[in-house]
Enzyme design. Structure first.
Site, PDB file in Angstrom:
ATOM      1  N   VAL A  57       0.809  -1.231   0.000  1.00 18.94           N
ATOM      2  CA  VAL A  57       0.000   0.000   0.000  1.00 18.94           C
ATOM      3  C   VAL A  57       0.840   1.278   0.000  1.00 18.94           C
ATOM      4  CG1 VAL A  57      -1.962  -1.120   1.145  1.00 18.94           C
ATOM      5  CG2 VAL A  57      -0.252   0.088   2.530  1.00 18.94           C
ATOM      6  N   SER A 134      -4.815   4.176  16.104  1.00 19.19           N
ATOM      7  CA  SER A 134      -4.416   3.473  17.332  1.00 19.19           C
ATOM      8  C   SER A 134      -4.604   4.422  18.510  1.00 19.19           C
ATOM      9  CB  SER A 134      -2.936   3.087  17.240  1.00 19.19           C
ATOM     10  OG  SER A 134      -2.451   2.663  18.504  1.00 19.19           O
ATOM     11  N   TYR A 147       5.529   5.615  15.217  1.00 19.99           N
ATOM     12  CA  TYR A 147       4.229   4.912  15.200  1.00 19.99           C
ATOM     13  C   TYR A 147       3.101   5.846  15.658  1.00 19.99           C
ATOM     14  CZ  TYR A 147       0.737   1.266  15.944  1.00 19.99           C
ATOM     15  OH  TYR A 147      -0.407   0.498  15.904  1.00 19.99           O
ATOM     16  N   SER A 150       2.529   8.694  13.210  1.00 22.19           N
ATOM     17  CA  SER A 150       1.848   8.235  11.986  1.00 22.19           C
ATOM     18  C   SER A 150       0.350   8.055  12.248  1.00 22.19           C
ATOM     19  CB  SER A 150       2.462   6.920  11.477  1.00 22.19           C
ATOM     20  OG  SER A 150       2.089   5.811  12.292  1.00 22.19           O
TER      21      SER A 150
HETATM   22  P1  NAD Z   1      -0.730  -7.608  11.874  1.00 21.62           P
HETATM   23  O1  NAD Z   1       0.747  -7.393  11.781  1.00 21.62           O
HETATM   24  O2  NAD Z   1      -1.236  -8.880  12.460  1.00 21.62           O
HETATM   25  O3  NAD Z   1      -1.369  -7.451  10.417  1.00 21.62           O
HETATM   26  C1  NAD Z   1      -0.990  -6.375   9.590  1.00 21.62           C
HETATM   27  C2  NAD Z   1      -1.033  -6.852   8.140  1.00 21.62           C
HETATM   28  O4  NAD Z   1      -0.694  -5.718   7.321  1.00 21.62           O
HETATM   29  C3  NAD Z   1       0.007  -7.945   7.841  1.00 21.62           C
HETATM   30  O5  NAD Z   1      -0.616  -9.023   7.169  1.00 21.62           O
HETATM   31  C4  NAD Z   1       1.037  -7.245   6.955  1.00 21.62           C
HETATM   32  O6  NAD Z   1       1.636  -8.096   5.969  1.00 21.62           O
HETATM   33  C5  NAD Z   1       0.181  -6.158   6.293  1.00 21.62           C
HETATM   34  N1  NAD Z   1       0.982  -5.025   5.822  1.00 21.62           N
HETATM   35  C6  NAD Z   1       1.894  -4.323   6.541  1.00 21.62           C
HETATM   36  N2  NAD Z   1       2.424  -3.365   5.771  1.00 21.62           N
HETATM   37  C7  NAD Z   1       1.847  -3.469   4.545  1.00 21.62           C
HETATM   38  C8  NAD Z   1       1.976  -2.757   3.324  1.00 21.62           C
HETATM   39  N3  NAD Z   1       2.843  -1.743   3.203  1.00 21.62           N
HETATM   40  N4  NAD Z   1       1.215  -3.128   2.278  1.00 21.62           N
HETATM   41  C9  NAD Z   1       0.336  -4.145   2.385  1.00 21.62           C
HETATM   42  N5  NAD Z   1       0.174  -4.866   3.509  1.00 21.62           N
HETATM   43  C10 NAD Z   1       0.921  -4.525   4.572  1.00 21.62           C
HETATM   44  O7  NAD Z   1      -1.293  -6.323  12.624  1.00 21.62           O
HETATM   45  P2  NAD Z   1      -2.673  -5.995  13.398  1.00 21.62           P
HETATM   46  O8  NAD Z   1      -2.358  -5.972  14.828  1.00 21.62           O
HETATM   47  O9  NAD Z   1      -3.801  -6.810  12.895  1.00 21.62           O
HETATM   48  O10 NAD Z   1      -2.826  -4.468  12.967  1.00 21.62           O
HETATM   49  C11 NAD Z   1      -3.796  -3.994  12.049  1.00 21.62           C
HETATM   50  C12 NAD Z   1      -3.902  -2.498  12.220  1.00 21.62           C
HETATM   51  O11 NAD Z   1      -4.335  -2.201  13.545  1.00 21.62           O
HETATM   52  C13 NAD Z   1      -2.573  -1.740  12.041  1.00 21.62           C
HETATM   53  O12 NAD Z   1      -2.796  -0.543  11.354  1.00 21.62           O
HETATM   54  C14 NAD Z   1      -2.129  -1.479  13.456  1.00 21.62           C
HETATM   55  O13 NAD Z   1      -1.278  -0.354  13.559  1.00 21.62           O
HETATM   56  C15 NAD Z   1      -3.468  -1.256  14.130  1.00 21.62           C
HETATM   57  N6  NAD Z   1      -3.436  -1.436  15.583  1.00 21.62           N
HETATM   58  C16 NAD Z   1      -3.139  -2.644  16.137  1.00 21.62           C
HETATM   59  C17 NAD Z   1      -3.099  -2.770  17.524  1.00 21.62           C
HETATM   60  C18 NAD Z   1      -2.762  -4.069  18.198  1.00 21.62           C
HETATM   61  O14 NAD Z   1      -2.552  -4.070  19.410  1.00 21.62           O
HETATM   62  N7  NAD Z   1      -2.694  -5.191  17.496  1.00 21.62           N
HETATM   63  C19 NAD Z   1      -3.379  -1.677  18.336  1.00 21.62           C
HETATM   64  C20 NAD Z   1      -3.671  -0.463  17.751  1.00 21.62           C
HETATM   65  C21 NAD Z   1      -3.712  -0.347  16.369  1.00 21.62           C
END
Ligand code: NAD
Length: 252
Positions: A57, A134, A147, A150
């Protein structure tokens, strides 16, 4: 009525995969976007009505190609969920520019690029954008200079999108998850961070992928048809509290 199409980024696992499954359960089709080809293919193989497309992306040309492929296959986009994200934590003085850019290019550039590419289709469908930020974008903390910044950018970008796209009937909202035990979080949450989160969260626990996905799905659905420009924390109450919680739990 024609089946609706959701484009979900970062759909190979975690919150993106849980969101994909909710859309499918409600009868939508899903374009699953991820740059991790192997994990994406595995996840999509187990699902009907989901088309996996490998794309990064943060790369404008890949976003362009991916959007064209989605429109070629489905002819419409009703919802865009900008969920792909990366987390790199480190002290501010040691946070190199490369690390800063790595976080910004996926977490912020990616949301800008994917949303922009989908605007013509969203105008036609009067669709919805949901960006995943987040709690780190709402409240500053240590180790999160890239982080957190962003994600604060994603929050404001959402409001810009709501302001500029509302006249086309396009809604844009933002979900701020609290901690969820995904691969992303477990790579940066030390035992100390996990304990600190438990202390600081009124519900006293991490959330689940599905608890975040439910909020995302609601905001994409017609039930939220008059909701735009909003930032909703799905965080067990983290954002609403200040000091004192642990002391109140253990008064002795
Ligand atoms: P995760 O790492 O399990 O999944 C993220 C997915 O995004 C992965 O499959 C990865 O390959 C894909 N990805 C990363 N960069 C990419 C790119 N440039 N192009 C295409 N795909 C890409 O993470 P998650 O915990 O499910 O997080 C999902 C979202 O939620 C993120 O934006 C994260 O910042 C946000 N978030 C997560 C948490 C948490 O505690 N897990 C808390 C707050 C926010």
């Amino acid at each position: 009525m024609a089946q609706k199409l959701a484009l979900v980024t970062g759909a190979a696992r975690g919150i993106g995969l849980a969101t994909t499954k909710l859309f499918l359960a409600d009868g939508w089709k899903v374009a699953m976007i991820d740059r991790d080809a192997e994990t994406l293919t595995q996840a999509a193989n187990e699902l009907d009505d989901a088309l996996p497309i490998v794309a990064d992306v943060s790369e404008p040309e890949q976003v362009d190609g991916m959007t064209k492929a989605v429109l070629h296959e489905f002819g419409r986009i009703d919802a865009v969920v900008n969920n792909a994200g990366v987390a790199d934590f480190g002290p501010i003085e040691q946070h190199g520019f490369e690390m800063w850019r790595r976080v910004m290019e996926t977490n912020l550039d990616g949301v800008f690029l994917v949303s922009q590419a989908a605007i013509p289709a969203l105008k036609e469908s009067r669709g919805a954008i949901v960006n995943i930020a987040s709690i780190s974008g709402l409240r500053a903390s240590t180790l999160r200079v890239a982080y957190g910044t962003s994600k604060a950018g994603v929050i404001h970008l959402t409001k810009q999108q709501a302001a500029e796209l509302g006249e086309y009937g396009i809604r844009a909202n933002c979900v701020c998850p609290g901690p969820v035990r995904t691969k992303l979080a477990m790579a940066v949450h030390t035992p100390e961070i996990i304990a600190a989160y438990h202390d600081a969260i009124p519900l006293n626990r991490y959330g689940s992928e599905d608890e975040i996905a439910q909020v995302i799905f609601f905001l994409c659905s017609d039930r939220a048809s008059y909701v735009t420009g909003q930032v909703i924390a799905s965080d067990g109450g983290f954002d609403s509290t200040g000091v004192g919680l642990p002391a109140l739990r253990t008064p002795d």
